[in-house]
Design a protein around this motif. Structure first.
Motif, PDB file in Angstrom:
ATOM      1  N   ASP A  19      20.911  -7.584  -7.857  1.00 53.15           N
ATOM      2  CA  ASP A  19      21.304  -8.982  -7.759  1.00 53.15           C
ATOM      3  C   ASP A  19      20.090  -9.868  -8.049  1.00 53.15           C
ATOM      4  OD1 ASP A  19      19.731  -9.277  -5.350  1.00 53.15           O
ATOM      5  OD2 ASP A  19      21.393  -8.384  -4.255  1.00 53.15           O
ATOM      6  N   ASP A  20      20.297 -11.159  -8.106  1.00 52.22           N
ATOM      7  CA  ASP A  20      19.216 -12.077  -8.477  1.00 52.22           C
ATOM      8  C   ASP A  20      18.012 -11.972  -7.541  1.00 52.22           C
ATOM      9  OD1 ASP A  20      20.592 -13.013 -10.671  1.00 52.22           O
ATOM     10  OD2 ASP A  20      21.352 -14.807  -9.667  1.00 52.22           O
ATOM     11  N   ALA A  21      18.248 -11.886  -6.247  1.00 54.76           N
ATOM     12  CA  ALA A  21      17.138 -11.812  -5.302  1.00 54.76           C
ATOM     13  C   ALA A  21      16.348 -10.518  -5.485  1.00 54.76           C
ATOM     14  CB  ALA A  21      17.648 -11.929  -3.869  1.00 54.76           C
ATOM     15  N   ALA A  22      17.040  -9.399  -5.666  1.00 53.99           N
ATOM     16  CA  ALA A  22      16.355  -8.116  -5.869  1.00 53.99           C
ATOM     17  C   ALA A  22      15.552  -8.135  -7.168  1.00 53.99           C
ATOM     18  CB  ALA A  22      17.376  -6.975  -5.878  1.00 53.99           C
ATOM     19  N   GLN A  23      16.150  -8.698  -8.227  1.00 54.35           N
ATOM     20  CA  GLN A  23      15.435  -8.775  -9.505  1.00 54.35           C
ATOM     21  C   GLN A  23      14.193  -9.652  -9.392  1.00 54.35           C
ATOM     22  OE1 GLN A  23      17.819  -9.459 -13.125  1.00 54.35           O
ATOM     23  NE2 GLN A  23      19.582  -9.325 -11.755  1.00 54.35           N
ATOM     24  N   ALA A  24      14.294 -10.757  -8.681  1.00 52.06           N
ATOM     25  CA  ALA A  24      13.156 -11.657  -8.542  1.00 52.06           C
ATOM     26  C   ALA A  24      12.004 -10.955  -7.827  1.00 52.06           C
ATOM     27  CB  ALA A  24      13.565 -12.922  -7.790  1.00 52.06           C
ATOM     28  N   ARG A  25      12.303 -10.255  -6.753  1.00 56.57           N
ATOM     29  CA  ARG A  25      11.246  -9.546  -6.011  1.00 56.57           C
ATOM     30  C   ARG A  25      10.653  -8.433  -6.869  1.00 56.57           C
ATOM     31  NH1 ARG A  25      10.739  -5.248  -1.921  1.00 56.57           N
ATOM     32  NH2 ARG A  25       8.733  -5.667  -0.934  1.00 56.57           N
ATOM     33  N   TRP A  37       9.641   0.586  -1.142  1.00 57.25           N
ATOM     34  CA  TRP A  37      10.725  -0.217  -1.714  1.00 57.25           C
ATOM     35  C   TRP A  37      12.022   0.180  -1.043  1.00 57.25           C
ATOM     36  CZ3 TRP A  37       9.542  -4.262  -4.444  1.00 57.25           C
ATOM     37  CH2 TRP A  37      10.553  -4.963  -5.099  1.00 57.25           C
ATOM     38  N   LEU A  38      12.794  -0.816  -0.638  1.00 57.94           N
ATOM     39  CA  LEU A  38      14.080  -0.552   0.019  1.00 57.94           C
ATOM     40  C   LEU A  38      15.187  -0.389  -1.007  1.00 57.94           C
ATOM     41  CD1 LEU A  38      13.972  -3.168   2.930  1.00 57.94           C
ATOM     42  CD2 LEU A  38      13.285  -0.764   2.996  1.00 57.94           C
ATOM     43  N   ASP A  39      16.044   0.601  -0.767  1.00 56.91           N
ATOM     44  CA  ASP A  39      17.240   0.695  -1.602  1.00 56.91           C
ATOM     45  C   ASP A  39      18.298  -0.249  -1.040  1.00 56.91           C
ATOM     46  OD1 ASP A  39      18.605   2.038   0.512  1.00 56.91           O
ATOM     47  OD2 ASP A  39      18.109   4.009  -0.303  1.00 56.91           O
ATOM     48  N   ALA A  40      19.446  -0.302  -1.669  1.00 56.39           N
ATOM     49  CA  ALA A  40      20.496  -1.257  -1.277  1.00 56.39           C
ATOM     50  C   ALA A  40      21.019  -1.004   0.135  1.00 56.39           C
ATOM     51  CB  ALA A  40      21.636  -1.215  -2.283  1.00 56.39           C
ATOM     52  N   ALA A  41      20.888   0.223   0.625  1.00 50.72           N
ATOM     53  CA  ALA A  41      21.356   0.563   1.971  1.00 50.72           C
ATOM     54  C   ALA A  41      20.259   0.392   3.015  1.00 50.72           C
ATOM     55  CB  ALA A  41      21.880   1.997   1.988  1.00 50.72           C
ATOM     56  N   GLY A  42      19.062  -0.026   2.587  1.00 44.97           N
ATOM     57  CA  GLY A  42      17.960  -0.224   3.519  1.00 44.97           C
ATOM     58  C   GLY A  42      17.047   0.981   3.670  1.00 44.97           C
ATOM     59  N   GLY A  43      17.321   2.046   2.897  1.00 39.87           N
ATOM     60  CA  GLY A  43      16.453   3.228   2.948  1.00 39.87           C
ATOM     61  C   GLY A  43      15.103   2.933   2.315  1.00 39.87           C
ATOM     62  N   PHE A  87       7.155   3.166 -10.025  1.00 40.85           N
ATOM     63  CA  PHE A  87       7.660   1.798  -9.894  1.00 40.85           C
ATOM     64  C   PHE A  87       7.945   1.202 -11.268  1.00 40.85           C
ATOM     65  CE2 PHE A  87       7.477  -2.769  -9.047  1.00 40.85           C
ATOM     66  CZ  PHE A  87       8.344  -2.855  -7.966  1.00 40.85           C
ATOM     67  N   LYS A  88       7.072   1.475 -12.231  1.00 43.94           N
ATOM     68  CA  LYS A  88       7.315   1.006 -13.595  1.00 43.94           C
ATOM     69  C   LYS A  88       8.614   1.606 -14.131  1.00 43.94           C
ATOM     70  CE  LYS A  88       5.445   0.768 -18.231  1.00 43.94           C
ATOM     71  NZ  LYS A  88       4.410   1.142 -19.174  1.00 43.94           N
ATOM     72  N   ALA A  89       8.835   2.883 -13.863  1.00 41.80           N
ATOM     73  CA  ALA A  89      10.079   3.533 -14.312  1.00 41.80           C
ATOM     74  C   ALA A  89      11.302   2.880 -13.649  1.00 41.80           C
ATOM     75  CB  ALA A  89      10.037   5.022 -14.017  1.00 41.80           C
ATOM     76  N   LEU A  90      11.173   2.554 -12.358  1.00 46.13           N
ATOM     77  CA  LEU A  90      12.275   1.883 -11.654  1.00 46.13           C
ATOM     78  C   LEU A  90      12.541   0.516 -12.257  1.00 46.13           C
ATOM     79  CD1 LEU A  90      14.291   1.775  -9.240  1.00 46.13           C
ATOM     80  CD2 LEU A  90      12.446   0.675  -7.940  1.00 46.13           C
ATOM     81  N   THR A  91      11.487  -0.279 -12.462  1.00 48.57           N
ATOM     82  CA  THR A  91      11.683  -1.622 -13.019  1.00 48.57           C
ATOM     83  C   THR A  91      12.270  -1.553 -14.423  1.00 48.57           C
ATOM     84  OG1 THR A  91       9.398  -1.775 -13.814  1.00 48.57           O
ATOM     85  CG2 THR A  91       9.863  -2.663 -11.629  1.00 48.57           C
ATOM     86  N   THR A  92      11.868  -0.564 -15.200  1.00 51.47           N
ATOM     87  CA  THR A  92      12.411  -0.405 -16.550  1.00 51.47           C
ATOM     88  C   THR A  92      13.893  -0.044 -16.495  1.00 51.47           C
ATOM     89  OG1 THR A  92      10.253   0.234 -17.432  1.00 51.47           O
ATOM     90  CG2 THR A  92      12.194   0.881 -18.719  1.00 51.47           C
ATOM     91  N   ALA A  93      14.245   0.885 -15.621  1.00 50.82           N
ATOM     92  CA  ALA A  93      15.655   1.296 -15.506  1.00 50.82           C
ATOM     93  C   ALA A  93      16.526   0.126 -15.069  1.00 50.82           C
ATOM     94  CB  ALA A  93      15.783   2.458 -14.521  1.00 50.82           C
ATOM     95  N   ILE A  94      16.073  -0.607 -14.050  1.00 52.77           N
ATOM     96  CA  ILE A  94      16.852  -1.750 -13.576  1.00 52.77           C
ATOM     97  C   ILE A  94      16.888  -2.842 -14.638  1.00 52.77           C
ATOM     98  CG2 ILE A  94      16.923  -3.631 -11.880  1.00 52.77           C
ATOM     99  CD1 ILE A  94      16.031  -1.580  -9.778  1.00 52.77           C
ATOM    100  N   GLY A  95      15.765  -3.082 -15.300  1.00 50.31           N
ATOM    101  CA  GLY A  95      15.720  -4.091 -16.364  1.00 50.31           C
ATOM    102  C   GLY A  95      16.672  -3.775 -17.499  1.00 50.31           C
ATOM    103  N   ASP A  96      16.702  -2.505 -17.923  1.00 48.91           N
ATOM    104  CA  ASP A  96      17.619  -2.101 -18.996  1.00 48.91           C
ATOM    105  C   ASP A  96      19.079  -2.284 -18.565  1.00 48.91           C
ATOM    106  OD1 ASP A  96      15.493  -1.416 -20.645  1.00 48.91           O
ATOM    107  OD2 ASP A  96      15.661   0.742 -20.256  1.00 48.91           O
TER     108      ASP A  96
END
Length: 178
Positions: A101-107, A130-136, A145-154
Motif C-alpha cells: 500500500d502507499d504507506a508501505a511503499q513510502a517507508r 522489516w515487518l511483513d503484513a501480518a506483523g512478523g 533488502f534490495k531484492a525485496l524493494t525490487t520485487a515490490i517495485g516491479d
C-alpha cells in the motif's frame, strides 16, 4: 385509493422497484404508465421499507441486486492492499507477505534511498528488521533488502500499469528473491 410499486415493465424480471406511490396520502399530477405500476396490498405497502423489492410475474418479490464484477483497475487497486507474497530461495526466514500500500511503499522507498546514499541502513546498521503484513519480523541485509524493494517495485509498477489502462494483465501476487 391504491398504493403502487413502480418498476420498468420492459426490463428482465425480476425488475427492481424504482418508486412507490401512495395515492391516499398524495395527489399526483401524473402517474407512470399503468404497465409500470403494480398495485399493492396494505401488507405489501407496510413491508416496502423492509428490504429491496422487485416485480416478477405480477408479484412483489424480495430482490437481491446482481453482483457487479469489479473492473480490472479495481482488482489491481485491491491487490495493492493485499501485499506481495515473497519467498526467499536462500533464507526461509525472509518468507512472508509484505505490504504494497502507499504507506508501505513510502517507508520502503525512504529506507532504500537511505541505503543507496549511505551504504548502510539508518544508524549505521548492516541489517534492518522489516515487518511483513501480518506483523512478523524479518531481518534483511542490504542485498536482501534490495531484492525485496525490487520485487515490490516491479509488482507495484505492474499493478499501476493495469490501473492506468496500460496493461490488461494482473501480475502474480508472489515473487521469489535470493
Amino acid at each position: 385509493m391504491p398504493k403502487y410499486a413502480q418498476f420498468d415493465s420492459t426490463a428482465t424480471a425480476p425488475a427492481p422497484v424504482v418508486g412507490w406511490f401512495d395515492t391516499d396520502a398524495l395527489t399526483y399530477p401524473t402517474l407512470p404508465a399503468s404497465a409500470d405500476l403494480l398495485e399493492l396490498t396494505l401488507a405489501e405497502w407496510a413491508d416496502r421499507l423492509s428490504g429491496l423489492w422487485a416485480v416478477s410475474s405480477g408479484k412483489l418479490v424480495a430482490y437481491t441486486p446482481p453482483t457487479i464484477a469489479p473492473t480490472l483497475a479495481q482488482q489491481a487497486t485491491a491487490l495493492l492492499g493485499e501485499g506481495l507474497a515473497v519467498t526467499s530461495s536462500s533464507t526461509a526466514a525472509l518468507d512472508g507477505t509484505y505490504g504494497c500500500d502507499d504507506a508501505a511503499q513510502a517507508r520502503l522507498n525512504r529506507i532504500a534511498v537511505y541505503l543507496q546514499i549511505n551504504g548502510t541502513f539508518p544508524q549505521g546498521s548492516s541489517t534492518i528488521v522489516w515487518l511483513d503484513a501480518a506483523g512478523g519480523k524479518h531481518t534483511f541485509d542490504a542485498a536482501q533488502f534490495k531484492a525485496l524493494t525490487t520485487a515490490i517495485g516491479d509488482y507495484v509498477a505492474a499493478l499501476d500499469d493495469v490501473i492506468l489502462g496500460l496493461s490488461s494483465t494482473l501480475p502474480t501476487a508472489s515473487a521469489t528473491i535470493a
